[in-house]
Enzyme design. Structure first.
Site, PDB file in Angstrom:
ATOM      1  N   ASP A  96       9.148  11.119   9.707  1.00 48.63           N
ATOM      2  CA  ASP A  96       8.785  11.975   8.999  1.00 48.63           C
ATOM      3  C   ASP A  96       9.255  13.609   9.031  1.00 48.63           C
ATOM      4  OD1 ASP A  96       7.654  13.788   6.844  1.00 48.63           O
ATOM      5  OD2 ASP A  96       5.474  12.885   6.980  1.00 48.63           O
ATOM      6  N   ASN A 117       2.785  10.533  13.072  1.00 45.75           N
ATOM      7  CA  ASN A 117       4.280  10.621  13.038  1.00 45.75           C
ATOM      8  C   ASN A 117       5.008   9.776  14.042  1.00 45.75           C
ATOM      9  OD1 ASN A 117       4.218  11.845  10.272  1.00 45.75           O
ATOM     10  ND2 ASN A 117       4.608  13.879  11.432  1.00 45.75           N
ATOM     11  N   PHE A 133       2.464  12.407  -1.000  1.00 46.11           N
ATOM     12  CA  PHE A 133       3.978  12.400  -2.036  1.00 46.11           C
ATOM     13  C   PHE A 133       3.934  10.930  -2.626  1.00 46.11           C
ATOM     14  CE2 PHE A 133       3.953  16.488  -0.619  1.00 46.11           C
ATOM     15  CZ  PHE A 133       4.996  17.271  -1.192  1.00 46.11           C
ATOM     16  N   GLY A 134       3.527  10.075  -1.460  1.00 41.60           N
ATOM     17  CA  GLY A 134       3.905   8.542  -2.107  1.00 41.60           C
ATOM     18  C   GLY A 134       3.432   7.654  -1.269  1.00 41.60           C
ATOM     19  N   ARG A 135       4.144   6.635  -1.220  1.00 37.96           N
ATOM     20  CA  ARG A 135       3.725   5.442  -0.357  1.00 37.96           C
ATOM     21  C   ARG A 135       4.902   4.788   0.331  1.00 37.96           C
ATOM     22  NH1 ARG A 135      -0.817   3.333  -2.988  1.00 37.96           N
ATOM     23  NH2 ARG A 135      -0.822   1.257  -2.103  1.00 37.96           N
ATOM     24  N   VAL A 136       4.587   4.401   1.282  1.00 31.17           N
ATOM     25  CA  VAL A 136       5.738   3.560   2.129  1.00 31.17           C
ATOM     26  C   VAL A 136       5.306   1.878   2.257  1.00 31.17           C
ATOM     27  CG1 VAL A 136       6.766   3.077   4.482  1.00 31.17           C
ATOM     28  CG2 VAL A 136       6.078   5.586   3.735  1.00 31.17           C
ATOM     29  N   LYS A 170       2.544  14.682  15.735  1.00 29.14           N
ATOM     30  CA  LYS A 170       1.211  14.341  15.884  1.00 29.14           C
ATOM     31  C   LYS A 170       1.333  12.778  15.884  1.00 29.14           C
ATOM     32  CE  LYS A 170       1.233  14.689  10.651  1.00 29.14           C
ATOM     33  NZ  LYS A 170       0.558  15.322   9.448  1.00 29.14           N
ATOM     34  N   ASP A 216       6.387  18.896  13.243  1.00 30.48           N
ATOM     35  CA  ASP A 216       5.395  18.060  12.621  1.00 30.48           C
ATOM     36  C   ASP A 216       4.987  17.105  13.479  1.00 30.48           C
ATOM     37  OD1 ASP A 216       3.454  17.498  10.566  1.00 30.48           O
ATOM     38  OD2 ASP A 216       4.713  16.280   9.433  1.00 30.48           O
ATOM     39  N   LEU A 236       2.612   0.130   3.984  1.00 31.16           N
ATOM     40  CA  LEU A 236       2.664   0.545   5.203  1.00 31.16           C
ATOM     41  C   LEU A 236       1.763   1.886   5.472  1.00 31.16           C
ATOM     42  CD1 LEU A 236       6.201  -0.409   6.303  1.00 31.16           C
ATOM     43  CD2 LEU A 236       4.194  -1.884   6.713  1.00 31.16           C
ATOM     44  N   GLY A 237       1.767   2.853   4.562  1.00 36.54           N
ATOM     45  CA  GLY A 237       1.126   4.042   4.534  1.00 36.54           C
ATOM     46  C   GLY A 237       1.278   4.698   3.391  1.00 36.54           C
ATOM     47  N   THR A 252       0.475  20.887  10.787  1.00 35.18           N
ATOM     48  CA  THR A 252      -0.572  20.421  10.885  1.00 35.18           C
ATOM     49  C   THR A 252      -1.371  21.262  11.741  1.00 35.18           C
ATOM     50  OG1 THR A 252       0.513  18.030  10.976  1.00 35.18           O
ATOM     51  CG2 THR A 252      -1.965  18.236  11.732  1.00 35.18           C
ATOM     52  N   GLY A 306       0.772   8.654   1.571  1.00 41.72           N
ATOM     53  CA  GLY A 306       0.691  10.211   1.836  1.00 41.72           C
ATOM     54  C   GLY A 306       0.602  10.786   0.525  1.00 41.72           C
ATOM     55  N   LYS A 308      10.131   4.373   1.602  1.00 39.48           N
ATOM     56  CA  LYS A 308       9.214   5.515   1.364  1.00 39.48           C
ATOM     57  C   LYS A 308       9.712   5.726  -0.362  1.00 39.48           C
ATOM     58  CE  LYS A 308       8.599  10.343   3.005  1.00 39.48           C
ATOM     59  NZ  LYS A 308       8.873  11.057   3.993  1.00 39.48           N
TER      60      LYS A 308
END
Length: 339
Positions: free
Chosen positions: A173, A160, A43-46, A157, A155, A38-39, A192, A41, A61
């Site tokens: 997030d 998110n 640090f990792g993935r969802v 944006k 955060d 799904l996403g 951001t 980033g 996540k």
């Protein structure tokens, strides 16, 4: 955590076991048969998961423990878990369970099938007023809940903000969230660039007022399709923010310009939402003139965002990502003992 508040249709987190979760696979296209991501980033993935028995969908996540240590994010991760576990708010993503192994920590959360607001904004260019008003109102409710619990979000944006199947917005997030007692200030440099308040950039110490600044930036971006202060270089963005001149596009109406300028006042103490009447002042601004806040909280409003949501397989509203076959290094430092 009060299980009493859990709707009957959702699985109580205590009974969710890691081995019961199975990845959902793409049904067609070039990634057919691969697990749905799904996403992605820093640090990792969802990843999209489901359970064999209940057929409920979850967003999981997966974060590399080694990378968290390398980037000194241990405290942030532990705090994110602590916050999300304690939160019971319809406008914030719910955390069901956490798991870990030698390489990763896993956070199993609500799957918001409507996708990211950021994706939708890119698809349509800019939002009609009713959609922008509705999205922002959902954020205001999430803020009200968090601020009451002395948590700054920091955060905000479009990336998110997720849409659930009904078109309601959930905040995701919490990596930059922080607990702060009223009257205190904190000095960390986070956020951001496009959404950062001047006092963060100037390192003057900041508090809940930064969340109201970012709310003004969000309204601008939803209505205009891009944020008011932007550049490919963060330093130039900061200079523009400190310069503080907001240039509104000609199609933006007076009420919208008014709420944005009041939220984005350079002095934190003068910002809408951060004066003596608090967040009520935001709700009472004329830009929200047609908003029934009570019905919004009860989930009784028809969300104008539903027309942005595509029909099809459960992952239709997400970008597609190729599968990642690399494995993170193992980490035995033990920082995640309490995870």
């Amino acid at each position: 955590m009060q299980e009493a508040e859990t709707p009957a249709k959702s699985l109580p987190s205590s009974t969710l076991r890691f081995k019961d979760l199975v990845p959902v696979l793409y049904q067609e296209g070039r990634f057919q048969g691969d697990p749905v991501t799904l996403g992605v980033g820093g640090f990792g993935r969802v990843e999209l998961m489901t359970t064999i028995k209940h057929g409920k969908y979850y967003a999981m996540k997966r974060v590399s423990k080694k990378q968290i240590v390398a980037k000194r994010q241990e405290e942030h991760m532990l705090f994110e878990k602590k916050i999300l576990k304690a939160i019971q708010c319809d406008f914030i993503v719910r955390l069901y369970s956490t798991f870990k192994d030698t390489r990763y920590i896993y956070m199993v959360m609500d799957f918001c099938s409507g996708g990211e607001i950021w994706t939708k904004l890119k698809e349509v260019g800019r939002f009609d007023e009713p959609i922008a008003v509705f999205c922002t109102a959902c954020v205001v409710e999430a803020y009200a809940y968090l601020h009451k619990k002395n948590i700054m979000y920091r955060d905000l944006k479009p990336e998110n903000l997720m849409l659930d199947q009904r078109g309601y917005i959930k905040l995701v997030d919490f990596g930059f969230a922080k607990e702060l007692m009223r009257g205190d200030k904190t000095y960390s440099f986070v956020g951001t660039p496009e959404y950062m308040a001047p006092e963060i950039i100037k390192n003057q110490g900041h508090d809940f007022a930064v969340d109201f600044w970012s709310l003004g930036i969000l309204i601008f971006e939803l209505l205009a399709g891009s944020p008011p202060f932007s550049s490919s270089e963060p330093q130039k963005i900061y200079a523009k923010i400190l310069d503080g001149e907001l240039k509104y596009p000609p199609y933006m109406n007076e009420a919208a310009k008014s709420i944005i300028s009041k939220l984005c006042r350079p002095r934190p103490g003068q910002r809408l939402g951060n004066t003596k009447n608090g967040i009520k002042e935001v709700r009472h601004h004329r830009w929200f003139g047609n908003m029934n806040w009570h019905k919004l909280r009860l989930g009784q409003l028809e969300a104008p965002t539903v027309r942005l949501i595509r029909k099809g397989p459960c992952y239709i509203n997400f970008d597609r990502f190729p599968v990642d076959h690399t494995k993170a290094d193992e980490d035995f430092s033990g920082w995640d003992r309490d995870f």
